[in-house]
Write an enzyme that holds these catalytic residues in place. Structure first.
Site, PDB file in Angstrom:
ATOM      1  N   TRP A   1       0.256  -1.049   0.082  1.00  0.00           N
ATOM      2  CA  TRP A   1      -0.303  -0.031   0.257  1.00  0.00           C
ATOM      3  C   TRP A   1       1.328   1.764   0.326  1.00  0.00           C
ATOM      4  O   TRP A   1       1.002   2.100   0.596  1.00  0.00           O
ATOM      5  CB  TRP A   1      -0.840  -0.242   0.778  1.00  0.00           C
ATOM      6  CG  TRP A   1      -1.576  -1.281   1.216  1.00  0.00           C
ATOM      7  CD1 TRP A   1      -3.028  -1.502   0.590  1.00  0.00           C
ATOM      8  CD2 TRP A   1      -1.151  -2.412   2.096  1.00  0.00           C
ATOM      9  NE1 TRP A   1      -3.129  -2.456   0.772  1.00  0.00           N
ATOM     10  CE2 TRP A   1      -2.706  -3.299   1.370  1.00  0.00           C
ATOM     11  CE3 TRP A   1      -0.022  -3.003   3.146  1.00  0.00           C
ATOM     12  CZ2 TRP A   1      -2.865  -4.441   2.100  1.00  0.00           C
ATOM     13  CZ3 TRP A   1      -0.252  -4.351   3.485  1.00  0.00           C
ATOM     14  CH2 TRP A   1      -1.321  -5.022   3.347  1.00  0.00           C
ATOM     15  N   HIS A   2       2.156   0.784  -0.758  1.00  0.00           N
ATOM     16  CA  HIS A   2       2.718   2.384  -0.775  1.00  0.00           C
ATOM     17  C   HIS A   2       3.061   2.340  -2.480  1.00  0.00           C
ATOM     18  O   HIS A   2       4.219   2.814  -2.627  1.00  0.00           O
ATOM     19  CB  HIS A   2       4.151   2.245  -0.101  1.00  0.00           C
ATOM     20  CG  HIS A   2       4.223   1.190   1.166  1.00  0.00           C
ATOM     21  ND1 HIS A   2       5.285   0.943   1.868  1.00  0.00           N
ATOM     22  CD2 HIS A   2       3.301   2.020   2.409  1.00  0.00           C
ATOM     23  CE1 HIS A   2       5.170   0.377   2.916  1.00  0.00           C
ATOM     24  NE2 HIS A   2       3.924   1.353   3.746  1.00  0.00           N
ATOM     25  N   SER A   3       1.868   3.177  -2.761  1.00  0.00           N
ATOM     26  CA  SER A   3       2.212   3.479  -4.532  1.00  0.00           C
ATOM     27  C   SER A   3       2.967   5.107  -4.561  1.00  0.00           C
ATOM     28  O   SER A   3       2.360   5.667  -3.958  1.00  0.00           O
ATOM     29  CB  SER A   3       0.977   3.696  -4.563  1.00  0.00           C
ATOM     30  OG  SER A   3       0.135   1.822  -4.331  1.00  0.00           O
TER      31      SER A   3
END
Length: 650
Positions: A559-561
């Site tokens: 979840w680190h876009s």
């Protein structure tokens, strides 16, 4: 009632957008700021502010409405035919309202690698300190103590954290009291969290920057459950407002019902790495060829919009632990007595309750040794020599321990577990996202790009081996849950071994019925002493292939876009300049992690806040304002009592 015209519109209420909206509104009570967020308001939501129930917010089960799930448009050969799924927060506060709450920070060289004036680590340290309310002792001058974002160890630290640190030290990972000092790249620590130790509550960006300002001023207007469709431009390509639509599809006869809000001074896009490029393209900013095909008038031809998508990759492996180990397993599997007890703790003393922790209490950053590099293959060694070798502050991998099984407990056998996470911080792979229609409700084309560069396999394979060696040396270790590990040949020395449930009546703390020691089964009744484990497991070429296949089958997003609207020269595919202004437009800025031209080795909440603080400074300067920082943290919203303790996870 919201005004039809304001001074500044911020599109997206994630961490960066919350910072920008709150800082600007607080800087000048006469400045009208509107914040438009696609998800619901997070205020006083007990499923947000109680830290220990974050796992529920990550589920894609039809009940959860706090996240939007992006799925690869096409099957990936790099993932052996899988489609990756990337959840994005769909709630005010963005990821800060639903994330794992793990506090880490990027290395100094990460910011220096942006190669952009005003964006070096030295430039940004004052802003890092401005945002932090650091509630731990520190031996360096990079942390802040008067900011709005609380950072602490949470209410409790599970004993397995110390067990993890001891075992990590046994394989050469030194203990550190602060590996978030911007320079340490090889060390283990008690992992801090975005939790306020005085209240036990999650420290999310909306509470810190938005609700706190709205409590004391009336110039910040909040519109939730609304999706920004496009930016409005005048004849000179100056942004003069936005058109937004209801978040849920309410089209009638194919028509999209828009609401227009004008902006006198500035439009700020902060809808995240996957949202911001879509707004730009629907507004006429992007690859001219694509926009023309979709019948969208071109405002600014920027082929870099939506390109160079990046993420961090994770795999997780599960291990059995002794029956006296403190874990969250009974709570997560839905044992009513355990849930009632834990919820009641929160009602009585939230700052000390088990719910005031994420159960991720220890972790490490690591870099490979010269000997390990020899086994990691030519693709990664080329990347190492080019990217890591001369930057000793860059970790290759993160690892962390969870005191419980991060998995679907309905599919797990009985027992207690720990989960080992392995995180790839600087993947070489790249993806993309582009709209397929001017209609905001039409799903975009999305290619996460996961593992499309072969160099990414070796470090994940290496880190799996490292966390496995740590687990084997922990006092609580009682075997591997083989369903959550690579499928090694049964005769391989690397083969995983679970306990024998037919003969093991209980996972005893010191005298296992069945145990493992250096790959050899003990006789029933033998004591298992992991401190006697001296030799690392030796893996064959076939074993490495089994790990790589497991990685392809199981690797997931963290979840680190970031990266789809890069801050770099226009001729190099850049979308924004050093002041975050979109090329070819006026009064339009992007302020979120889409602007990163390179990756950041961190859980990205800290970086999103920092980009927001920098963006707020840049915009304030252009508006002739000065950011006001109170002598004490901005007042927070009142702490509600929450829902009854009997309310359980579902």
């Amino acid at each position: 009632m919201h005004p039809e015209e304001v001074d500044v519109i911020v599109c997206g209420g994630g961490p960066a957008g919350s910072v920008v909206a709150g800082r600007l509104a607080y800087a000048d009570p006469t400045l009208k700021v509107m914040l438009i967020e696609g998800g619901a308001n997070n205020r006083d939501d007990p499923w947000v502010y109680r830290p220990g129930i974050y796992v529920r917010n990550m589920q894609n089960d039809g009940v959860n409405d706090k996240a939007t799930f992006y799925t690869d448009t096409q099957q990936s050969s790099h993932l052996r035919g899988r489609r990756s799924i990337v959840p994005c927060a769909n709630i005010l506060g963005g990821g800060s309202s639903i994330n794992f709450q793990m506090y880490t920070r990027a290395s100094a060289s990460d910011w220096d690698d942006f190669k952009t004036e005003g964006w070096t680590a030295k430039d940004l340290v004052p802003l890092m300190k401005r945002l932090e309310n650091y509630q731990k002792p520190a031996n360096n001058d990079t942390h802040g103590y008067d900011g709005p974002i609380a950072i602490s160890n949470g209410g409790q630290i599970q004993p397995v954290a110390q067990d993890f640190l001891r075992a990590s030290h046994a394989i050469g990972i030194p203990y550190s009291d602060d590996i978030q000092d911007l320079n340490t790249a090889h060390g283990a620590e008690i992992w801090a969290k975005y939790i306020n130790r005085h209240t036990g509550r999650r420290s999310d960006a909306a509470t810190a920057y938005v609700h706190s300002v709205m409590d004391v001023q009336d110039n910040l207007y909040l519109r939730c459950n609304a999706r920004v469709n496009r930016v409005l431009f005048d004849a000179n390509n100056k942004a003069v407002g936005v058109a937004y639509v209801p978040s849920r599809n309410r089209t009638s006869g194919g028509k999209v019902h828009e609401t227009i809000v004008k902006a006198r001074k500035m439009v700020v896009l902060s809808s995240g790495t996957l949202g911001t490029p879509q707004i730009l393209e629907r507004s006429g900013v992007g690859n001219a060829e694509l926009l023309s095909q979709l019948g969208i008038k071109v405002v600014s031809d920027l082929p870099g919009v939506g390109e160079e998508y990046q993420d961090h990759y994770t795999t997780l492996s599960l291990y059995r632990v002794s029956n006296d180990t403190q874990t969250t397993d009974d709570f997560l599997r839905g044992v009513k007595e355990a849930q009632q007890e834990i919820f009641q703790e929160w009602e009585t003393s939230p700052e000390k309750a088990r719910l005031s922790s994420n159960s991720i209490d220890a972790g490490f950053k690591i870099r490979p040794t010269e000997e390990e590099l020899k086994e990691m293959g030519p693709e990664f060694n080329e990347l190492w020599n080019r990217y890591f070798k001369d930057k000793p502050d860059k970790p290759v991998m993160f690892g962390s321990i969870v005191g419980g099984a991060y998995a679907d407990h309905s599919l797990l056998p009985p027992g207690k577990y720990i989960t080992m996470f392995q995180y790839l911080e600087y993947p070489a792979s790249r993806g993309k996202i582009h709209i397929k229609s001017a209609n905001p409700y039409v799903e975009p084309f999305y290619d996460s790009g996961f593992l499309n560069n072969k160099a990414d396999f070796a470090p994940i394979r290496w880190s799996y081996k490292k966390t496995r060696e740590v687990a084997r040396r922990m006092d609580c270790f009682r075997g591997e849950l083989t369903s959550h590990h690579p499928h090694f040949h049964p005769n391989s020395p690397a083969a995983c071994h679970d306990i024998d449930l037919k003969t093991a009546k209980e996972l005893l703390p010191n005298s296992l019925t069945v145990g493992i020691h250096m790959g050899t089964w003990h006789k029933p009744g033998d004591a298992y002493d992991p401190k006697k484990v001296h030799d690392d497991i030796v893996y064959t070429k076939e074993d490495d292939e089994a790990i790589d296949n497991w990685v392809a089958d199981h690797v997931e997003t963290t979840w680190h876009s970031l990266g789809t609207c890069a801050m770099k020269p226009r001729e190099q595919g850049g979308v924004v300049d050093k002041r975050l202004s979109v090329y070819g437009t006026e009064n339009l800025k992007c302020v979120d992690l889409s602007i990163c031209p390179d990756n950041l080795g961190t859980n990205t909440y800290s970086s999103a806040l920092l980009v927001g603080e920098k963006g707020a400074d840049l915009i304030a300067e252009e508006l002739g304002l000065k950011i006001r920082v109170p002598h004490a943290p901005v007042p927070h919203a009142p702490i509600p009592t929450g829902k009854p303790a009997t309310q359980q996870l579902r």
